[in-house]
Design a protein around this motif. Structure first.
Motif, PDB file in Angstrom:
ATOM      1  N   ASP A 130      26.716  73.746  40.332  1.00 26.17           N
ATOM      2  CA  ASP A 130      26.628  75.194  40.514  1.00 26.17           C
ATOM      3  C   ASP A 130      27.867  75.835  41.138  1.00 26.17           C
ATOM      4  OD1 ASP A 130      24.135  75.346  39.338  1.00 26.17           O
ATOM      5  OD2 ASP A 130      23.067  75.078  41.229  1.00 26.17           O
ATOM      6  N   GLN A 131      28.438  75.250  42.198  1.00 23.22           N
ATOM      7  CA  GLN A 131      29.560  75.914  42.862  1.00 23.22           C
ATOM      8  C   GLN A 131      30.469  74.889  43.529  1.00 23.22           C
ATOM      9  OE1 GLN A 131      28.303  78.944  45.572  1.00 23.22           O
ATOM     10  NE2 GLN A 131      30.377  79.542  46.159  1.00 23.22           N
ATOM     11  N   ILE A 141      32.407  71.884  37.177  1.00 19.31           N
ATOM     12  CA  ILE A 141      31.244  72.522  37.790  1.00 19.31           C
ATOM     13  C   ILE A 141      30.166  72.622  36.705  1.00 19.31           C
ATOM     14  CG2 ILE A 141      30.337  74.557  38.967  1.00 19.31           C
ATOM     15  CD1 ILE A 141      33.228  75.217  39.792  1.00 19.31           C
ATOM     16  N   ASP A 185      35.126  75.855  48.808  1.00 20.34           N
ATOM     17  CA  ASP A 185      36.297  76.713  48.938  1.00 20.34           C
ATOM     18  C   ASP A 185      37.568  75.867  48.900  1.00 20.34           C
ATOM     19  OD1 ASP A 185      37.044  79.667  49.809  1.00 20.34           O
ATOM     20  OD2 ASP A 185      38.363  78.281  50.899  1.00 20.34           O
TER      21      ASP A 185
END
Length: 288
Positions: A29-30, A48, A33
């Motif tokens: 999903d993500q 991803i 950072d």
């Protein structure tokens, strides 16, 4: 199921992926950072993925999966992107992924490429692609008394060299080979039968869909023809309690989708014996 997808992606050894927390940069999903301490060196390439399964009235569960690839836009990065797109499409097209509750199979829908500059770094570009797949679920069944679905599935397993998904404990990741045939039986409808019911027996009519899946159309077509001939000639197959399931109608369509619809329709009737409950015991007997 998402853990199974991650394991499969990791085992593919896609070249050029960055390292995050001592593992290839593959995320659900993500992605973290870019400043996250888990990154080791570059933050690209990365994968991803997202799997979205939802209830479907026809199939109980269906959905979509997307795999996003991103590499630095260099000669090496672009080459890795091209190889990764080809490898992922080949690996996920037609694969069966299984967890404790369900098996899904994926069909490639499309691939969309993109190219963009990194935020705050105008001199650095990323190239990538998003691969989209349709997901179709093959629910696992518990064998129940007088179960027409699993009785037909057993009939397939007993008479053909085929992997019947209903009754086979598949590996987490299984991709049929060129000579393999997989089959799946599901219930389409259940309603009162046309045979007259009695106090001793209730008749039910079941309509079932049979999915015959193979890399080779010739292989699947041959098995379907043999199945149709078998059921047409015998006009029945054996239920798990030994009683017959009477086949009333057979239908085969080449226009139906193998995974979504199933090519073969089997409609017929079976009788369910009425359970006789013990009557109230007599307390005594008077004879005049």
């Amino acid at each position: 199921m998402k853990n199974v997808v991650y394991k499969y992606l990791k085992n593919l050894d896609i070249a050029g992926l960055a390292t995050y927390d001592d593992s290839p940069a593959i995320f659900n999903d993500q992605a973290p950072d870019d400043s996250d301490r888990g990154w080791e060196g570059n933050q690209y390439g990365r994968i991803i993925y997202g799997l979205n399964l939802k209830d479907d009235p026809e199939r109980k569960v269906s959905g979509t999966m997307q795999i996003a690839l991103a590499f630095l836009f260099t000669a090496g990065g672009y080459n890795n992107l091209l190889k990764a797109k080809k490898a992922l499409k080949s690996a996920f097209e037609g694969v069966f992924l299984s967890d404790e509750e369900t098996t899904i199979s994926l069909v490639w829908r499309n691939t969309e490429s993109f190219q963009e500059k990194l935020e705050g770094q105008d001199d650095v570009e990323v190239c990538g692609a998003v691969l989209s797949f349709d997901a179709y679920a093959f629910q696992k069944h518990t064998y129940k008394p007088l179960d027409p679905v699993n009785s037909l599935a057993k009939h397939l397993a007993d008479n053909w060299n085929v992997t019947v998904i209903n009754s086979t404990d598949l590996e987490e990741i299984w991709k049929p080979g060129p000579e393999d045939i997989a089959a799946y039986v599901r219930l389409d409808s259940l309603q009162p039968g046309t045979f007259p019911s009695t106090a001793a027996c209730t008749w039910l009519m079941a309509t079932m869909k049979v999915h015959v899946i193979s890399e080779s159309d010739n292989q699947s077509d041959q098995m379907i023809m043999e199945l149709l001939q078998n059921l047409q000639e015998k006009e029945r197959f054996r239920m798990n309690d030994g009683s017959p399931f009477f086949v009333n109608q057979l239908q085969y369509s080449t226009k139906l989708d193998v995974l979504r619809d199933g090519q073969v329709t089997v409609r017929g009737q079976y009788g369910k014996l009425t359970e006789i409950k013990d009557s109230q015991k007599m307390n005594g007997l008077n004879i005049n």
